[in-house]
Motif scaffolding. Structure first.
Motif, PDB file in Angstrom:
ATOM      1  N   GLY A 149       0.811  -1.218   0.000  1.00  0.00           N
ATOM      2  CA  GLY A 149       0.000   0.000   0.000  1.00  0.00           C
ATOM      3  C   GLY A 149       0.837   1.257   0.000  1.00  0.00           C
ATOM      4  O   GLY A 149       0.509   2.241  -0.688  1.00  0.00           O
ATOM      5  N   TYR A 150       1.923   1.241   0.771  1.00  0.00           N
ATOM      6  CA  TYR A 150       2.794   2.422   0.824  1.00  0.00           C
ATOM      7  C   TYR A 150       3.380   2.729  -0.546  1.00  0.00           C
ATOM      8  O   TYR A 150       3.337   3.880  -1.020  1.00  0.00           O
ATOM      9  CB  TYR A 150       3.902   2.167   1.847  1.00  0.00           C
ATOM     10  CG  TYR A 150       4.957   3.243   1.881  1.00  0.00           C
ATOM     11  CD1 TYR A 150       4.711   4.460   2.500  1.00  0.00           C
ATOM     12  CD2 TYR A 150       6.207   3.044   1.280  1.00  0.00           C
ATOM     13  CE1 TYR A 150       5.680   5.459   2.537  1.00  0.00           C
ATOM     14  CE2 TYR A 150       7.183   4.028   1.319  1.00  0.00           C
ATOM     15  CZ  TYR A 150       6.915   5.234   1.936  1.00  0.00           C
ATOM     16  OH  TYR A 150       7.863   6.222   1.962  1.00  0.00           O
ATOM     17  N   TRP A 151       3.919   1.692  -1.180  1.00  0.00           N
ATOM     18  CA  TRP A 151       4.533   1.923  -2.490  1.00  0.00           C
ATOM     19  C   TRP A 151       3.487   2.179  -3.579  1.00  0.00           C
ATOM     20  O   TRP A 151       3.787   2.827  -4.582  1.00  0.00           O
ATOM     21  CB  TRP A 151       5.415   0.736  -2.867  1.00  0.00           C
ATOM     22  CG  TRP A 151       6.697   0.706  -2.096  1.00  0.00           C
ATOM     23  CD1 TRP A 151       7.050  -0.154  -1.114  1.00  0.00           C
ATOM     24  CD2 TRP A 151       7.785   1.622  -2.252  1.00  0.00           C
ATOM     25  NE1 TRP A 151       8.303   0.144  -0.625  1.00  0.00           N
ATOM     26  CE2 TRP A 151       8.772   1.228  -1.313  1.00  0.00           C
ATOM     27  CE3 TRP A 151       8.022   2.728  -3.053  1.00  0.00           C
ATOM     28  CZ2 TRP A 151       9.988   1.917  -1.193  1.00  0.00           C
ATOM     29  CZ3 TRP A 151       9.224   3.404  -2.930  1.00  0.00           C
ATOM     30  CH2 TRP A 151      10.196   3.006  -2.002  1.00  0.00           C
ATOM     31  N   ALA A 152       2.280   1.680  -3.403  1.00  0.00           N
ATOM     32  CA  ALA A 152       1.229   2.006  -4.377  1.00  0.00           C
ATOM     33  C   ALA A 152       0.924   3.492  -4.359  1.00  0.00           C
ATOM     34  O   ALA A 152       0.833   4.151  -5.408  1.00  0.00           O
ATOM     35  CB  ALA A 152      -0.028   1.196  -4.066  1.00  0.00           C
ATOM     36  N   VAL A 153       0.778   4.061  -3.147  1.00  0.00           N
ATOM     37  CA  VAL A 153       0.512   5.504  -3.042  1.00  0.00           C
ATOM     38  C   VAL A 153       1.705   6.305  -3.548  1.00  0.00           C
ATOM     39  O   VAL A 153       1.560   7.311  -4.270  1.00  0.00           O
ATOM     40  CB  VAL A 153       0.179   5.857  -1.586  1.00  0.00           C
ATOM     41  CG1 VAL A 153       0.026   7.370  -1.423  1.00  0.00           C
ATOM     42  CG2 VAL A 153      -1.105   5.156  -1.147  1.00  0.00           C
ATOM     43  N   LEU A 154       2.923   5.840  -3.163  1.00  0.00           N
ATOM     44  CA  LEU A 154       4.108   6.589  -3.557  1.00  0.00           C
ATOM     45  C   LEU A 154       4.300   6.582  -5.072  1.00  0.00           C
ATOM     46  O   LEU A 154       4.609   7.628  -5.673  1.00  0.00           O
ATOM     47  CB  LEU A 154       5.333   5.984  -2.870  1.00  0.00           C
ATOM     48  CG  LEU A 154       6.648   6.700  -3.160  1.00  0.00           C
ATOM     49  CD1 LEU A 154       6.619   8.120  -2.622  1.00  0.00           C
ATOM     50  CD2 LEU A 154       7.828   5.939  -2.594  1.00  0.00           C
ATOM     51  N   THR A 155       4.143   5.427  -5.728  1.00  0.00           N
ATOM     52  CA  THR A 155       4.313   5.379  -7.183  1.00  0.00           C
ATOM     53  C   THR A 155       3.235   6.193  -7.898  1.00  0.00           C
ATOM     54  O   THR A 155       3.499   6.776  -8.959  1.00  0.00           O
ATOM     55  CB  THR A 155       4.278   3.930  -7.663  1.00  0.00           C
ATOM     56  OG1 THR A 155       3.110   3.272  -7.136  1.00  0.00           O
ATOM     57  CG2 THR A 155       5.519   3.167  -7.227  1.00  0.00           C
ATOM     58  N   LEU A 187      -1.003  -2.534  -9.889  1.00  0.00           N
ATOM     59  CA  LEU A 187      -0.586  -3.850  -9.406  1.00  0.00           C
ATOM     60  C   LEU A 187      -0.304  -3.838  -7.910  1.00  0.00           C
ATOM     61  O   LEU A 187      -0.683  -4.762  -7.180  1.00  0.00           O
ATOM     62  CB  LEU A 187       0.655  -4.305 -10.187  1.00  0.00           C
ATOM     63  CG  LEU A 187       0.481  -4.478 -11.693  1.00  0.00           C
ATOM     64  CD1 LEU A 187       1.798  -4.924 -12.326  1.00  0.00           C
ATOM     65  CD2 LEU A 187      -0.603  -5.497 -12.000  1.00  0.00           C
ATOM     66  N   LEU A 188       0.381  -2.779  -7.422  1.00  0.00           N
ATOM     67  CA  LEU A 188       0.684  -2.711  -5.997  1.00  0.00           C
ATOM     68  C   LEU A 188      -0.581  -2.532  -5.159  1.00  0.00           C
ATOM     69  O   LEU A 188      -0.712  -3.118  -4.075  1.00  0.00           O
ATOM     70  CB  LEU A 188       1.657  -1.558  -5.744  1.00  0.00           C
ATOM     71  CG  LEU A 188       3.063  -1.742  -6.327  1.00  0.00           C
ATOM     72  CD1 LEU A 188       3.868  -0.466  -6.190  1.00  0.00           C
ATOM     73  CD2 LEU A 188       3.774  -2.904  -5.650  1.00  0.00           C
ATOM     74  N   GLY A 195      -5.981  -9.022  -3.992  1.00  0.00           N
ATOM     75  CA  GLY A 195      -6.827  -9.359  -5.127  1.00  0.00           C
ATOM     76  C   GLY A 195      -6.429 -10.651  -5.811  1.00  0.00           C
ATOM     77  O   GLY A 195      -5.321 -11.171  -5.648  1.00  0.00           O
ATOM     78  N   ALA A 196      -7.366 -11.179  -6.629  1.00  0.00           N
ATOM     79  CA  ALA A 196      -7.140 -12.403  -7.387  1.00  0.00           C
ATOM     80  C   ALA A 196      -6.680 -12.050  -8.804  1.00  0.00           C
ATOM     81  O   ALA A 196      -6.380 -10.892  -9.122  1.00  0.00           O
ATOM     82  CB  ALA A 196      -8.410 -13.237  -7.419  1.00  0.00           C
ATOM     83  N   ALA A 197      -6.639 -13.065  -9.695  1.00  0.00           N
ATOM     84  CA  ALA A 197      -6.129 -12.867 -11.052  1.00  0.00           C
ATOM     85  C   ALA A 197      -6.971 -11.862 -11.818  1.00  0.00           C
ATOM     86  O   ALA A 197      -6.439 -11.006 -12.538  1.00  0.00           O
ATOM     87  CB  ALA A 197      -6.088 -14.200 -11.782  1.00  0.00           C
ATOM     88  N   GLU A 198      -8.302 -11.935 -11.659  1.00  0.00           N
ATOM     89  CA  GLU A 198      -9.139 -11.000 -12.401  1.00  0.00           C
ATOM     90  C   GLU A 198      -8.947  -9.573 -11.917  1.00  0.00           C
ATOM     91  O   GLU A 198      -9.123  -8.612 -12.678  1.00  0.00           O
ATOM     92  CB  GLU A 198     -10.609 -11.406 -12.301  1.00  0.00           C
ATOM     93  CG  GLU A 198     -11.204 -11.341 -10.906  1.00  0.00           C
ATOM     94  CD  GLU A 198     -10.999 -12.618 -10.119  1.00  0.00           C
ATOM     95  OE1 GLU A 198     -11.651 -12.778  -9.078  1.00  0.00           O
ATOM     96  OE2 GLU A 198     -10.188 -13.455 -10.568  1.00  0.00           O
ATOM     97  N   ASN A 199      -8.587  -9.399 -10.624  1.00  0.00           N
ATOM     98  CA  ASN A 199      -8.326  -8.039 -10.121  1.00  0.00           C
ATOM     99  C   ASN A 199      -7.047  -7.468 -10.717  1.00  0.00           C
ATOM    100  O   ASN A 199      -6.988  -6.269 -11.056  1.00  0.00           O
ATOM    101  CB  ASN A 199      -8.238  -8.062  -8.603  1.00  0.00           C
ATOM    102  CG  ASN A 199      -9.491  -8.621  -7.947  1.00  0.00           C
ATOM    103  OD1 ASN A 199      -9.439  -9.629  -7.256  1.00  0.00           O
ATOM    104  ND2 ASN A 199     -10.637  -8.008  -8.200  1.00  0.00           N
TER     105      ASN A 199
END
Length: 837
Positions: A149-155, A187-188, A195-199
């Motif tokens: 989550g941290y790197w998702a927000v940062l990216t 993706l992050l 999440g699963a594959a469809e996510n």
């Protein structure tokens, strides 16, 4: 750190020296410009022999310097972190980052664009190090936040910030860096949410949608004056490269997500999983449709590809849903049905939009915008439909060839096992859908173009439709559960109906009907192999039908394609009669070497028919085809008698007489050679059966025939050399007899062979013919050596050992003394022989 700092200082000095040299070159007059090159020692060298240009050196220095700065910062962050407090560490990293990000503006005003780009790249890399350091130090409680989550927000912030920063500072590098970083937040974030594959597929497709939306907004401002997109990114070329790269990356990311979504949808086993798979598939379909319909800046090919991706997503979504509600075994049909509907609709759209309109001769054709979408839909739906056909192909092939296995057991072993013939309905439905779409496309294409006879695609579609329609038509009774006899009768009726149509309508499209006739006939003949009576009835019927077809289609006024069909039909009629003869013999219980004579009789009939048709005007091609088929049957008959010498001798004799009869035709005179060779071979087999081992019994007939033929050739063709006329005939007897003489202790053969060789030599001298002279004299010499050999050996055994050596030495001296005279005589002898014919 000390070593890195020393290296950085040296690079900074070299950087200043290079910049100074470049400024000197810029300010110097054009005629006095000298290109200096800075060497590592601090001096300069003339640019006459330089290997690296100034821009390349500048780029290399900036790259190396930037990498070293980033590495130094990384080492400082990881290694030297514990030597400072939290305030000092944050202040140092923040100050360096702010300086790196603030320098590009100042450098651009000084026309140092490349250095500004390098400084911006260093600053963006330091932002990541700042974020890493802040979380590792637990600044503001960041260490308690989840990693993904941290790197998702940062990216996310980095992607947006890099793009805005590059746009604001008019830099080239931050825009693509931000675009590439934008791959990670989705993706992050999915990983953070578990999440699963469809996510993951949804995240990837959504990222691609955001990419194309941002690209659309940027390119829409491409011509808005000095602040336009091209000016912002550094010119026309840079804008083109950036847009192309963004399209490739975004499209590839969408395709990867779509492939993941398709894989999940195809493997879904419950309605809930299918519904979850609909989310990325629907998003992909919307993205493709939006790019095709609304993104006018894309080339037509890319727009068609986008629409094709949308169609594939739609077909997979519908097929996955239908699979959950249809019975077992109908899963493939669930995918084939929407593919067929969309393909047919797309074909109609192509015809209406003018995509298939044939331009005027010498003109160009520009398809309307709607044609790109229709073409993409047609290609994608047709591809999906063909894939479903490939999936059911093994089951259809098994049904088509099912009677062949018991048929082979019947004819080879005589005791076939019980077998059943079944076919599920779903594969047949898929095949019918394929045929229906092909027929629709063929009709629409033929109606759209002005001249259907010159349109190659229309012809290919018609021919493919005719060929693909045969298996589902013939397998329909199998799917309905009809008995074997009814299924076979239906196949025969279909073949006969097509043959009658070909005869009645010779001016219509011939190739599609011939393909259908060939396919249905081959299938019917294969299916008949499981029953003896069916084989006898079917091959005989087809032989008569083919003969009638060849007779009707070989009229003198027939077109060339029709005459070619007549040739094939005539050859097939003869071959079918041969198969009928073999099947009759096996059914009657006759051995193979006896059945061979029935096949040989068919070959003789073929020769007679060919001779009769050759006299009919306009049917010489059919005559040649029938004659060739007869030759194939004659060779087959000889092969059937190979293990029985008596039958082989008789078959060779019959075939040889037939060859001599064929030679009576003026255009088949050369057949006499083959007929004679077959008769000679027949006599050889008969002699072998009588245990005759004397080689002259085998070779004398060949010699007699060859000499007679050679004499007639020299008589009819003046100037013919003696070697092609008599060489083969003389060698056929003399050389085998000579070999037998050296292993034969009797005196009769050497005497007779010597007399014959002497006669050939005398005849060659009297008639001045080279072949009899050389062959006869050579054989005569070898026979004489054979007769003298025992005496020579005995004499050499009685003489002392020094006598042969002395004799050899004297002989060499004698030859040496008379060398010149002997050479002259040898030349005169050579010329005399050469003057012979």
């Amino acid at each position: 750190m000390h070593a890195l700092d020393a290296r950085r200082q040296w690079l900074a000095r070299r950087h200043d020296e290079l910049l100074a040299a470049l400024r000197v070159r810029r300010d110097a007059p054009a005629r006095l410009q000298v290109i200096p090159t800075v060497v590592e020692g601090g001096g300069t060298a003339s640019g006459a022999g330089r290997e690296v240009s100034a821009p390349s050196a500048r780029t290399a220095l900036l790259i190396v310097g930037g990498v070293l700065v980033v590495v130094a910062a990384l080492v400082f962050t990881v290694v030297s972190w514990g030597r400072l407090g939290i305030g000092g560490r944050a202040a140092i990293l923040l100050a360096v980052t702010v300086c790196a990000l603030a320098l590009p503006g100042l450098l651009r005003r000084r026309q140092l664009t490349a250095t500004a780009e390098a400084s911006a790249a260093v600053g963006l890399a330091l932002v990541f190090l700042d974020a890493y350091a802040a979380r590792e130090a637990g600044l503001g409680g960041l260490d308690r936040v989840g990693t993904a989550g941290y790197w998702a927000v940062l990216t996310t912030l980095m992607a947006v910030g890099a793009a805005v920063y590059g746009w604001w500072q008019r830099l080239r590098l931050p825009l693509p860096v931000g675009f590439l970083i934008a791959r990670l937040p989705g993706l992050l974030g999915t990983a953070a949410l578990g999440g699963a594959a469809e996510n993951y597929a949804t995240a990837m497709i959504a990222t691609a949608a955001v990419d194309f939306a941002a690209l659309y907004v940027l390119t829409a401002r491409a011509a808005t004056g000095p602040a336009g997109f091209r000016d912002r990114v550094g010119g026309e070329q840079a804008a083109t490269i950036l847009v192309t790269g963004a399209r490739v990356v975004g499209g590839g990311w969408a395709l990867l997500g779509g492939a993941l979504a398709v894989w999940h949808a195809v493997g879904a086993s419950s309605p809930a999983e299918v519904m979850r798979a609909w989310v990325p598939l629907s998003l992909l379909a919307l993205l493709g449709t939006g790019l095709c319909r609304g993104f006018r800046a894309l080339p037509p090919a890319l727009r068609s590809a986008a629409e094709g991706v949308a169609v594939v997503a739609l077909i997979v979504a519908v097929g996955a849903g239908l699979r959950c509600v249809t019975p077992s075994g109908w899963a493939v049909a669930g995918y084939a049905a929407p593919a067929a509907l969309i393909a047919a609709w797309a074909a109609v759209s192509c015809a209406r939009s003018g995509r298939w309109t044939k331009p005027a001769r010498g003109g160009s054709y520009a398809p309307p915008p709607e044609a790109a979408a229709a073409m993409g839909e047609l290609v994608a739906a047709s591809t999906m439909l063909l894939l479903t056909g490939v999936v059911v192909l093994p089951e259809l092939a098994h049904a088509l060839t099912r009677p062949v296995v018991p048929g082979m057991e019947l004819w080879l072993d005589g005791h076939p096992q019980r077998w059943s013939w079944q076919l599920a309905t779903a594969p047949l439905v898929v095949l019918w859908l394929v045929v229906s779409v092909l027929a629709t496309m063929a009709v629409l294409r033929a109606r759209t173009v002005d001249d259907r006879h010159t349109d190659q695609l229309a012809k290919v579609l018609h021919n493919t439709t005719a060929l693909a329609a045969v298996p589902p038509l013939l397998l329909l009774p199998v799917a309905l559960g009809l008995p074997y006899g009814w299924v076979l009768a239906a196949a025969v009726m279909a073949s006969v109906a097509v043959a009658v149509d070909v005869v009645r309508r010779q001016g219509a499209a011939l190739v599609p009907r011939l393909l259908g006739l060939a396919a249905s006939g081959v299938v019917a003949l294969l299916w008949s192999s499981a029953d003896r009576a069916a084989v006898l009835a079917l091959w005989g019927t087809f032989a008569v039908s083919a003969a009638v077809l060849a007779h009707v289609l070989s009229a003198p006024t027939a077109r060339p394609p029709v005459r070619t069909t007549a040739c094939v039909a005539g050859a097939f009629a003869i071959l079918a009669l041969g198969v009928e003869a073999v099947a009759s013999g096996i059914t009657a219980g006759l051995p193979g070497h006896v059945t061979a004579f029935a096949v040989l009789a068919v070959a003789v009939i073929a020769a007679c028919a060919a001779a009769a048709w050759h006299r009919t005007p306009g049917r010489d091609q059919v005559s040649t085809a029938v004659e060739g088929a007869g030759y194939v049957l004659a060779a087959t008959a000889l092969a059937l008698t190979a293990r029985h010498p008596g039958a082989l001798s008789l078959a060779l004799a019959v075939t040889g007489v037939a060859g001599l009869a064929i030679a009576l035709r003026p255009d088949r005179r050369r057949a006499a050679l083959m007929g004679t060779a077959l008769l000679i071979a027949s006599s050889w087999v008969r002699l072998a059966l009588a245990d005759v081992t004397v080689p002259e019994a085998y070779t004398l007939p060949v010699t007699a025939v060859a000499l007679v033929i050679g004499h007639r050739r020299r008589t009819s063709t003046p100037g013919t050399s003696s070697w092609p006329a008599y060489g083969a005939g003389l060698s056929a007897t003399m050389f085998p007899s000579l070999i037998a003489t050296w292993s034969d202790g009797n005196w009769v053969r050497p005497l007779l062979l010597g007399a014959a060789a002497l006669l050939a030599t005398v005849v060659g001298v009297r008639t001045h013919l080279q072949a009899p002279l050389i062959v006869g004299s050579g054989v005569l010499v070898l026979v004489g050596l054979h007769e003298l050999a025992p005496t020579v050996v005995q004499v050499f055994g009685l003489l002392p050992r020094w006598v042969p050596l002395a004799a050899a030495g004297l002989l060499l001296l004698l030859l040496g003394a008379t060398y010149e005279k002997r050479i002259g005589q040898a030349r005169r002898l050579r010329d005399t022989v050469r003057n012979m014919r």
